[in-house]
Motif scaffolding. Structure first.
Motif, PDB file in Angstrom:
ATOM      1  N   VAL A 122      11.161   5.810   4.135  1.00 48.99           N
ATOM      2  CA  VAL A 122      11.382   4.499   3.526  1.00 48.99           C
ATOM      3  C   VAL A 122      10.333   4.232   2.446  1.00 48.99           C
ATOM      4  CG1 VAL A 122      11.585   2.018   3.979  1.00 48.99           C
ATOM      5  CG2 VAL A 122      12.342   3.671   5.709  1.00 48.99           C
ATOM      6  N   PHE A 123      10.781   3.897   1.253  1.00 50.82           N
ATOM      7  CA  PHE A 123       9.878   3.594   0.136  1.00 50.82           C
ATOM      8  C   PHE A 123       9.676   2.086   0.027  1.00 50.82           C
ATOM      9  CE2 PHE A 123      11.331   7.835  -0.440  1.00 50.82           C
ATOM     10  CZ  PHE A 123      10.140   8.483  -0.726  1.00 50.82           C
ATOM     11  N   PRO A 124       8.509   1.683  -0.522  1.00 45.57           N
ATOM     12  CA  PRO A 124       8.213   0.248  -0.575  1.00 45.57           C
ATOM     13  C   PRO A 124       9.268  -0.513  -1.372  1.00 45.57           C
ATOM     14  CG  PRO A 124       6.271   1.553  -1.170  1.00 45.57           C
ATOM     15  CD  PRO A 124       7.422   2.503  -1.082  1.00 45.57           C
ATOM     16  N   GLU A 125       9.466  -1.744  -0.998  1.00 48.07           N
ATOM     17  CA  GLU A 125      10.429  -2.649  -1.632  1.00 48.07           C
ATOM     18  C   GLU A 125      10.324  -2.601  -3.167  1.00 48.07           C
ATOM     19  OE1 GLU A 125      11.606  -5.491   0.624  1.00 48.07           O
ATOM     20  OE2 GLU A 125      12.714  -6.488  -0.980  1.00 48.07           O
ATOM     21  N   GLY A 126      11.450  -2.387  -3.818  1.00 47.30           N
ATOM     22  CA  GLY A 126      11.475  -2.412  -5.280  1.00 47.30           C
ATOM     23  C   GLY A 126      10.958  -1.154  -5.955  1.00 47.30           C
ATOM     24  N   GLN A 127      10.589  -0.142  -5.138  1.00 45.21           N
ATOM     25  CA  GLN A 127      10.055   1.111  -5.697  1.00 45.21           C
ATOM     26  C   GLN A 127      11.087   2.225  -5.560  1.00 45.21           C
ATOM     27  OE1 GLN A 127       6.887   1.267  -7.055  1.00 45.21           O
ATOM     28  NE2 GLN A 127       6.850  -0.937  -6.681  1.00 45.21           N
ATOM     29  N   PRO A 128      11.091   3.175  -6.515  1.00 43.28           N
ATOM     30  CA  PRO A 128      12.035   4.299  -6.435  1.00 43.28           C
ATOM     31  C   PRO A 128      11.573   5.351  -5.420  1.00 43.28           C
ATOM     32  CG  PRO A 128      10.584   4.598  -8.305  1.00 43.28           C
ATOM     33  CD  PRO A 128      10.212   3.263  -7.687  1.00 43.28           C
ATOM     34  N   ILE A 129      12.406   6.364  -5.237  1.00 48.12           N
ATOM     35  CA  ILE A 129      12.029   7.521  -4.412  1.00 48.12           C
ATOM     36  C   ILE A 129      10.832   8.198  -5.078  1.00 48.12           C
ATOM     37  CG2 ILE A 129      12.780   9.794  -3.598  1.00 48.12           C
ATOM     38  CD1 ILE A 129      15.715   8.682  -3.773  1.00 48.12           C
ATOM     39  N   ASP A 130       9.783   8.457  -4.292  1.00 47.92           N
ATOM     40  CA  ASP A 130       8.607   9.146  -4.818  1.00 47.92           C
ATOM     41  C   ASP A 130       8.797  10.650  -4.581  1.00 47.92           C
ATOM     42  OD1 ASP A 130       6.203  10.348  -5.302  1.00 47.92           O
ATOM     43  OD2 ASP A 130       5.021   9.028  -4.003  1.00 47.92           O
ATOM     44  N   PRO A 131       9.022  11.420  -5.647  1.00 51.23           N
ATOM     45  CA  PRO A 131       9.323  12.844  -5.459  1.00 51.23           C
ATOM     46  C   PRO A 131       8.170  13.597  -4.788  1.00 51.23           C
ATOM     47  CG  PRO A 131       9.233  12.275  -7.812  1.00 51.23           C
ATOM     48  CD  PRO A 131       9.063  11.005  -7.053  1.00 51.23           C
ATOM     49  N   ASP A 132       6.939  13.152  -5.015  1.00 48.42           N
ATOM     50  CA  ASP A 132       5.801  13.850  -4.396  1.00 48.42           C
ATOM     51  C   ASP A 132       5.860  13.756  -2.875  1.00 48.42           C
ATOM     52  OD1 ASP A 132       4.911  14.514  -6.882  1.00 48.42           O
ATOM     53  OD2 ASP A 132       3.445  12.881  -7.013  1.00 48.42           O
ATOM     54  N   ARG A 133       6.300  12.594  -2.398  1.00 47.51           N
ATOM     55  CA  ARG A 133       6.393  12.455  -0.930  1.00 47.51           C
ATOM     56  C   ARG A 133       7.492  13.322  -0.359  1.00 47.51           C
ATOM     57  NH1 ARG A 133       5.776   6.276   0.674  1.00 47.51           N
ATOM     58  NH2 ARG A 133       6.762   6.843   2.651  1.00 47.51           N
ATOM     59  N   ILE A 134       8.586  13.403  -1.090  1.00 46.07           N
ATOM     60  CA  ILE A 134       9.686  14.271  -0.632  1.00 46.07           C
ATOM     61  C   ILE A 134       9.226  15.729  -0.636  1.00 46.07           C
ATOM     62  CG2 ILE A 134      12.050  15.031  -1.132  1.00 46.07           C
ATOM     63  CD1 ILE A 134      11.776  12.104  -0.091  1.00 46.07           C
ATOM     64  N   GLU A 135       8.498  16.100  -1.678  1.00 42.03           N
ATOM     65  CA  GLU A 135       7.994  17.487  -1.759  1.00 42.03           C
ATOM     66  C   GLU A 135       7.091  17.790  -0.559  1.00 42.03           C
ATOM     67  OE1 GLU A 135       6.211  18.637  -5.536  1.00 42.03           O
ATOM     68  OE2 GLU A 135       5.170  20.300  -4.534  1.00 42.03           O
ATOM     69  N   ALA A 136       6.201  16.847  -0.239  1.00 39.67           N
ATOM     70  CA  ALA A 136       5.269  17.065   0.876  1.00 39.67           C
ATOM     71  C   ALA A 136       6.023  17.208   2.207  1.00 39.67           C
ATOM     72  CB  ALA A 136       4.276  15.906   0.939  1.00 39.67           C
ATOM     73  N   ILE A 137       7.045  16.389   2.411  1.00 43.37           N
ATOM     74  CA  ILE A 137       7.818  16.477   3.662  1.00 43.37           C
ATOM     75  C   ILE A 137       8.523  17.831   3.760  1.00 43.37           C
ATOM     76  CG2 ILE A 137       9.816  15.515   4.897  1.00 43.37           C
ATOM     77  CD1 ILE A 137       8.988  12.767   3.639  1.00 43.37           C
ATOM     78  N   LEU A 138       9.071  18.264   2.627  1.00 43.91           N
ATOM     79  CA  LEU A 138       9.795  19.543   2.646  1.00 43.91           C
ATOM     80  C   LEU A 138       8.836  20.720   2.834  1.00 43.91           C
ATOM     81  CD1 LEU A 138      12.485  18.900  -0.118  1.00 43.91           C
ATOM     82  CD2 LEU A 138      12.806  18.874   2.363  1.00 43.91           C
ATOM     83  N   ARG A 139       7.658  20.630   2.242  1.00 47.31           N
ATOM     84  CA  ARG A 139       6.662  21.701   2.433  1.00 47.31           C
ATOM     85  C   ARG A 139       6.275  21.828   3.900  1.00 47.31           C
ATOM     86  NH1 ARG A 139       4.366  24.035  -1.962  1.00 47.31           N
ATOM     87  NH2 ARG A 139       4.442  22.864  -3.923  1.00 47.31           N
TER      88      ARG A 139
END
Ligand SMILES: *Cc1c(COP(=O)(O)O)cnc(C)c1O
Length: 393
Positions: free
Chosen positions: A111-128
């Motif tokens: 879940v990303f903070p209200e009004g903020q887009p998907i943060d690709p860095d966080r997705i990258e870290a989860i996938l790593r």
């Protein structure tokens, strides 16, 4: 006394305004579904659907709304017990995750903070961190229609590749298709889906799943695929009934053909530009209203705002009172605070599809009248600010 007689404007983020030409195209007796015009017309939609999504790969058509496309997409590429990663920027991501849950697929929400887009860095870290490769797909919503947040799909796809992960990138373009720039192949998207009642200007009832080679390979690896949702017969049909696994949505096909002709004639760049201008007119008005009151755009950074829908915060129940007034007094229907808490503090303006400059000015002028009528504190010059955006084109 009300002032509702005249052409109504349903300014909600779908279903959108239906062009007269689309309605006229649908007004006919049932056509022959075995041969002739309808067969050719259906085939002619395939290249146009690929064009609008920016892909050279495949598109399957379904009779159904956006939820049908969600289920169709998941049914082809996933099996019970699989896991998907769902970045959340609004209610629609949660709804799609719930569809996955219904199919026995485990949805891991981020879940990303209200009004903020998907943060690709966080997705990258989860996938790593997913070294066992348990995550089979990332289910991303391009424009979340509840918040108006639009995330960057090219960045997201780059993040998945940077993580060296095999997860498919699946994108919900239901609100964005034909409104916000989207190019499936250039952005590295494996699967995209949409429905016909938003940017595609046709009454609700058809939806689409576009898929590239990696998604096709995932389908071929499944032990079984639901007969009805299986995209394979739909993309290689020998007769019309195989496009839809049964009777074709006859009248929708005529309507969609006309809508596609209109989009082709305008040109995709021009369509995207028009939506950007409409969106900027709305933002300019809301900024001016907000300067002298509590009204505010839900997405602070313009780079991550949808061009198809704008979500607005107006506290103390102001949003609901404004919606009621505009609908009951002047024939302007605004979008509700879908998925928001409290719901009565949010409203949305749908500016997707068949919307032009005078409609946008009318909607904003109507809201101005509502703010005055309801005595809701607001800044001056909003309609002027919008007019400047429209004037510049
Ligand atoms: C409208 C919408 C949906 C749902 O579509 P239905 O046709 O109502 O099932 C899903 N996702 C997004 C982003 C939407 O805007």
């Amino acid at each position: 006394m009300t002032l509702t007689q005249g052409v109504p404007y349903l300014a909600i983020p779908g279903p959108s305004v239906i062009p007269e030409a689309v309605l006229r195209a649908m007004h006919r007796s049932s056509p022959n579904i075995y041969e002739g015009e309808l067969v050719d017309l259906t085939k002619s939609l395939v290249p146009d659907l690929k064009w609008i999504a920016g892909t050279e790969h495949s598109v399957a058509m379904y009779i159904g709304n956006g939820h049908a496309a969600w289920e169709a997409a998941l049914s082809n590429i996933l099996s019970p017990g699989d896991r998907v990663l769902v970045p959340v920027t609004g209610a629609f991501a949660r709804f799609w995750a719930d569809m996955a849950d219904g199919l026995g697929v485990e949805a891991q929400l981020e879940v990303f903070p209200e009004g903020q887009p998907i943060d690709p860095d966080r997705i990258e870290a989860i996938l790593r961190a997913d070294t066992a490769g348990q995550i089979k797909a990332v289910l991303a919503v391009h424009t979340d229609t509840s918040t108006g947040v639009r995330s960057d799909m090219a960045q997201l796809s780059a993040a998945i590749r940077a993580a060296g992960h095999d997860a498919l990138l699946c994108v919900d373009c239901i609100a964005s298709m034909g409104c916000d720039p989207f190019e499936m192949d250039a952005m590295g998207v494996d699967l995209a889906l949409s429905a016909c009642q938003k940017g595609l200007m046709t009454p609700a009832g058809m939806s689409f799943v576009w898929f590239g080679p990696r998604a096709a390979a995932a389908r071929d690896r499944q032990a079984r695929v639901s007969r009805y949702w299986d995209w394979q017969p739909r993309v290689a049909p020998e007769h019309l009934a195989q496009f839809f696994d049964g009777t074709a949505p006859t009248h929708h096909l005529y309507g969609l053909r006309t809508a596609m002709d209109m989009l082709r004639e305008e040109g995709l760049e021009a369509v995207w530009h028009r939506h950007h201008v409409m969106a900027r007119a709305v933002w300019a008005a809301v900024d001016a209203w907000g300067a002298g009151g509590d009204m505010a755009l839900c997405v602070p950074d313009a780079a991550y705002r949808s061009h198809a829908i704008t979500a607005i915060h107006l506290p103390n129940g102001g949003a609901l009172r404004l919606q009621d007034w505009c609908r009951d007094q002047i024939g302007l229907t605004l979008g509700i605070g879908l998925g928001r808490d409290p719901r009565e503090d949010y409203f949305r303006i749908g500016h997707m599809g068949h919307v032009n400059g005078q409609m946008m000015m009318a909607a904003l002028g109507g809201i101005q009248a509502g703010l005055v009528a309801l005595d809701i504190p607001h800044g001056t010059g909003a309609v002027d600010a919008a007019a400047r955006v429209i004037a510049e084109g």
